[in-house]
Scaffold this motif. Structure first.
Motif, PDB file in Angstrom:
ATOM      1  N   ALA A   1       5.093  -4.286  -0.639  1.00 43.36           N
ATOM      2  CA  ALA A   1       5.887  -4.231   0.592  1.00 43.36           C
ATOM      3  C   ALA A   1       5.354  -3.208   1.577  1.00 43.36           C
ATOM      4  O   ALA A   1       5.734  -3.204   2.744  1.00 43.36           O
ATOM      5  N   SER A   2       4.461  -2.347   1.110  1.00 41.12           N
ATOM      6  CA  SER A   2       3.922  -1.293   1.976  1.00 41.12           C
ATOM      7  C   SER A   2       2.647  -1.762   2.660  1.00 41.12           C
ATOM      8  O   SER A   2       1.648  -2.066   2.009  1.00 41.12           O
ATOM      9  N   GLN A   3       2.669  -1.785   3.987  1.00 45.78           N
ATOM     10  CA  GLN A   3       1.475  -2.173   4.737  1.00 45.78           C
ATOM     11  C   GLN A   3       0.364  -1.157   4.556  1.00 45.78           C
ATOM     12  O   GLN A   3      -0.820  -1.510   4.574  1.00 45.78           O
ATOM     13  N   ALA A   4       0.739   0.107   4.354  1.00 50.65           N
ATOM     14  CA  ALA A   4      -0.275   1.139   4.118  1.00 50.65           C
ATOM     15  C   ALA A   4      -1.059   0.820   2.847  1.00 50.65           C
ATOM     16  O   ALA A   4      -2.287   0.995   2.793  1.00 50.65           O
ATOM     17  N   PHE A   5      -0.373   0.332   1.828  1.00 50.37           N
ATOM     18  CA  PHE A   5      -1.020  -0.018   0.559  1.00 50.37           C
ATOM     19  C   PHE A   5      -1.959  -1.202   0.727  1.00 50.37           C
ATOM     20  O   PHE A   5      -3.134  -1.146   0.339  1.00 50.37           O
TER      21      PHE A   5
END
Length: 379
Positions: free
Chosen positions: A323-327
């Motif tokens: 769910a994390s765009q950074a990931f």
């Protein structure tokens, strides 16, 4: 009926049941088209399975091209069930699944699973209890963390449970009359991912799952490739950081020790002094984004090895960080910077929006084994 004809009939039965299970509702005409056999063959098998109480007619579904109605078929309520078991550190999860995929019940039993004999006794007791309450159990799938030889029912090593070279054959050891199959738990889930996402058309898939550990499985034409020592797909023990933290396997900087849920909990505990529930919901906080970016970079380094060495058509990533765009951005940026461009362009990398339940995968694996003639057929 000759032996060869009988085997072919048996194969066609299982194939037909598999199609009814996958499509939920279908018709004789559609089954003829899907199976590539005669109308008479399908009609005879359908009649036999209806008499056995495995499938049923539920009405008329539209008109055929010649104006004749198609009678809809589906699995009957009395069709097969399976038992899925997931072995954890301090408890066992158990599920009963109907052949159509519905979950009939779930249990969680406290058990100190470091003690293998206690674990076996508990599982056998649960299986016998379930058999007493359901009439058509076709088999049991047991998902175990570690290196598992499913053909000989041996757990070569489970670092989490402290097992080493342990026989786990409940049929021989306890005389269970129901087929029981053990498997590495990530591989159970790999089968679940491709089976439930029917649209997946790629021939070769690498499935990667991040949970308390990190594991993987390589699937070719819907068959798991285990390798010579049953360790094919062990991506969690690829070292991606020089002088990184020590892993339980003895190496430093393994992917598992760097990006597992346990690693995330430890990092958050250090920065916040409290736990954060996964999957990531609080993805906008600065410290979480820093960690997610770092984890994505580590995963990207590992994926480069998979792309170059195994060259799958598709990589499916089942992770609580998706769910994390950074990931996801950090992962793909690392892959794009370092992977060879031709295999990268031809590899479909998917970050799954849903996660797969390992105990459900264990129950589903029973039906897949059954459909591929690995379990006995009862009608």
């Amino acid at each position: 009926m000759s032996k060869g004809t009988g085997i072919l009939r048996e194969v066609n039965k299982r194939k037909l049941l598999s199609l009814v299970r996958r499509y939920k509702q279908t018709s004789r005409k559609d089954l003829v088209a899907q199976m590539g056999v005669s109308k008479n063959t399908v009609s005879l098998i359908v009649e036999e399975l209806m008499i056995a109480g495995l499938i049923e007619e539920v009405g008329i579904n539209g008109q055929s091209s010649k104006g004749r109605p198609k009678i809809t078929l589906q699995l009957a309520e009395s069709a097969y069930q399976s038992i899925g078991v997931l072995v954890n550190d301090d408890h066992i999860q158990v599920t009963v699944m109907h052949y159509n995929g519905d979950i009939l019940e779930n249990q969680k039993i406290d058990c100190s699973c470091q003690h293998i004999e206690q674990t076996k006794d508990t599982i056998v007791s649960v299986i016998k209890d379930i058999q007493g309450r359901y009439s058509n159990i076709v088999g049991v799938g047991i998902a175990i963390p570690g290196i598992v030889n499913c053909d000989q029912s041996i757990v070569y090593e489970s670092a989490r449970l402290g097992w080493r070279n342990e026989l786990f054959d409940l049929n021989k050891e306890y005389g269970l009359a129901i087929p029981v199959r053990i498997q590495n738990r990530v591989r159970m889930n790999a089968l679940q991912s491709i089976e439930q996402d029917v649209a997946t058309s790629e021939k070769s898939i690498f499935f990667l799952q991040v949970s308390e550990g990190v594991g993987g499985a390589f699937i070719d034409h819907h068959q798991i490739l285990s390798g010579g020592s049953w360790t094919a797909g062990e991506i969690g023990h690829i070292s991606v950081k020089d002088n990184g933290p020590l892993c339980t396997c003895g190496q430093n900087g393994c992917l598992e020790v760097l990006i597992s849920e346990l690693a995330f909990a430890k990092r958050i505990q250090e920065t916040r002094g409290k736990k954060v529930e996964l999957p990531l919901q609080d993805i906008h906080s600065e410290e979480v984004e820093v960690i997610a970016n770092e984890f994505g970079n580590y995963l990207g380094k590992a994926l480069i090895h998979i792309i170059h060495l195994m060259n799958p058509d598709q990589i499916i990533i089942d992770s609580p960080y998706n769910a994390s765009q950074a990931f996801t951005n950090a992962c793909m940026e690392r892959v794009r910077l370092s992977a060879l461009q031709i295999p990268l362009m031809m590899t479909n990398i998917q970050f799954q929006k849903k996660t797969y339940d390992q105990v459900t995968g264990a129950a589903l694996s029973v039906f897949l084994d059954f459909e591929h003639n690995k379990l006995s057929f009862h009608t």
